[in-house]
Design a protein around this motif. Sequence first.
Motif, mmCIF file in Angstrom:
data_model
loop_
_atom_site.group_PDB
_atom_site.id
_atom_site.type_symbol
_atom_site.label_atom_id
_atom_site.label_comp_id
_atom_site.label_asym_id
_atom_site.label_seq_id
_atom_site.Cartn_x
_atom_site.Cartn_y
_atom_site.Cartn_z
ATOM 1 N N ILE A 43 -1.420 -7.919 2.203
ATOM 2 C CA ILE A 43 -1.063 -7.523 0.833
ATOM 3 C C ILE A 43 -1.180 -6.017 0.659
ATOM 4 C CG2 ILE A 43 -1.785 -7.707 -1.585
ATOM 5 C CD1 ILE A 43 -2.543 -10.671 -0.907
ATOM 6 N N ARG A 44 -2.194 -5.423 1.254
ATOM 7 C CA ARG A 44 -2.406 -3.972 1.107
ATOM 8 C C ARG A 44 -1.461 -3.143 1.960
ATOM 9 N NH1 ARG A 44 -7.714 -5.443 2.019
ATOM 10 N NH2 ARG A 44 -7.682 -4.363 3.998
ATOM 11 N N LYS A 45 -1.159 -3.586 3.195
ATOM 12 C CA LYS A 45 -0.534 -2.687 4.162
ATOM 13 C C LYS A 45 0.867 -3.058 4.637
ATOM 14 C CE LYS A 45 -4.961 -1.260 6.123
ATOM 15 N NZ LYS A 45 -5.750 -1.193 7.350
ATOM 16 N N ASP A 46 1.282 -4.308 4.496
ATOM 17 C CA ASP A 46 2.561 -4.716 5.074
ATOM 18 C C ASP A 46 3.705 -3.984 4.389
ATOM 19 O OD1 ASP A 46 3.246 -7.411 6.939
ATOM 20 O OD2 ASP A 46 4.938 -6.471 5.910
ATOM 21 N N LEU A 47 4.682 -3.565 5.164
ATOM 22 C CA LEU A 47 5.824 -2.837 4.633
ATOM 23 C C LEU A 47 6.891 -3.762 4.056
ATOM 24 C CD1 LEU A 47 6.222 -0.132 7.432
ATOM 25 C CD2 LEU A 47 5.035 0.059 5.237
ATOM 26 N N SER A 48 6.831 -5.032 4.381
ATOM 27 C CA SER A 48 7.812 -5.995 3.896
ATOM 28 C C SER A 48 7.339 -6.622 2.588
ATOM 29 C CB SER A 48 8.039 -7.098 4.936
ATOM 30 O OG SER A 48 8.801 -8.140 4.379
ATOM 31 N N GLY A 49 8.144 -6.440 1.543
ATOM 32 C CA GLY A 49 7.822 -7.048 0.256
ATOM 33 C C GLY A 49 7.811 -8.563 0.320
ATOM 34 N N ASP A 50 8.696 -9.146 1.142
ATOM 35 C CA ASP A 50 8.742 -10.601 1.266
ATOM 36 C C ASP A 50 7.455 -11.137 1.894
ATOM 37 O OD1 ASP A 50 11.288 -10.740 0.158
ATOM 38 O OD2 ASP A 50 12.291 -10.709 2.111
ATOM 39 N N VAL A 51 6.958 -10.451 2.898
ATOM 40 C CA VAL A 51 5.722 -10.879 3.559
ATOM 41 C C VAL A 51 4.552 -10.756 2.577
ATOM 42 C CG1 VAL A 51 4.126 -10.452 5.468
ATOM 43 C CG2 VAL A 51 6.594 -10.263 5.842
ATOM 44 N N LYS A 52 4.502 -9.650 1.840
ATOM 45 C CA LYS A 52 3.451 -9.474 0.837
ATOM 46 C C LYS A 52 3.504 -10.569 -0.213
ATOM 47 C CE LYS A 52 2.751 -4.510 0.933
ATOM 48 N NZ LYS A 52 2.643 -3.316 0.099
ATOM 49 N N SER A 53 4.694 -10.881 -0.675
ATOM 50 C CA SER A 53 4.852 -11.928 -1.691
ATOM 51 C C SER A 53 4.372 -13.278 -1.189
ATOM 52 C CB SER A 53 6.314 -12.038 -2.124
ATOM 53 O OG SER A 53 6.721 -10.880 -2.782
ATOM 54 N N MET A 54 4.673 -13.600 0.063
ATOM 55 C CA MET A 54 4.225 -14.871 0.626
ATOM 56 C C MET A 54 2.704 -14.890 0.742
ATOM 57 S SD MET A 54 4.808 -17.917 1.611
ATOM 58 C CE MET A 54 6.582 -17.941 1.582
ATOM 59 N N ALA A 55 2.095 -13.772 1.097
ATOM 60 C CA ALA A 55 0.635 -13.701 1.187
ATOM 61 C C ALA A 55 0.001 -13.890 -0.190
ATOM 62 C CB ALA A 55 0.202 -12.379 1.807
#
Length: 65
Positions: A43-55
């Motif tokens: 959530i803090r570091k991933d550059l992909s918004g989709d990956v952050k949203s899934m987390a």
Amino acid sequence: MDIKDPDFRYMAVSDLLNECKKEGFKLDADAERKIVNKLMEIIRKDLSGDVKSMAVKWYRFVPLT
């Protein structure tokens, strides 16, 4: 979840969410801590918004002990 391809990271978090929703799925305290720490890092570091949203979705919908 350290793979460079965001599609793989997305699917890893999605698969984890699906497994955790299964009846009878239970994590021990150590595994839970490791998973939550990794998801917070995503959530803090991933550059992909989709990956952050899934987390975030995982964090919101999976009851923790």
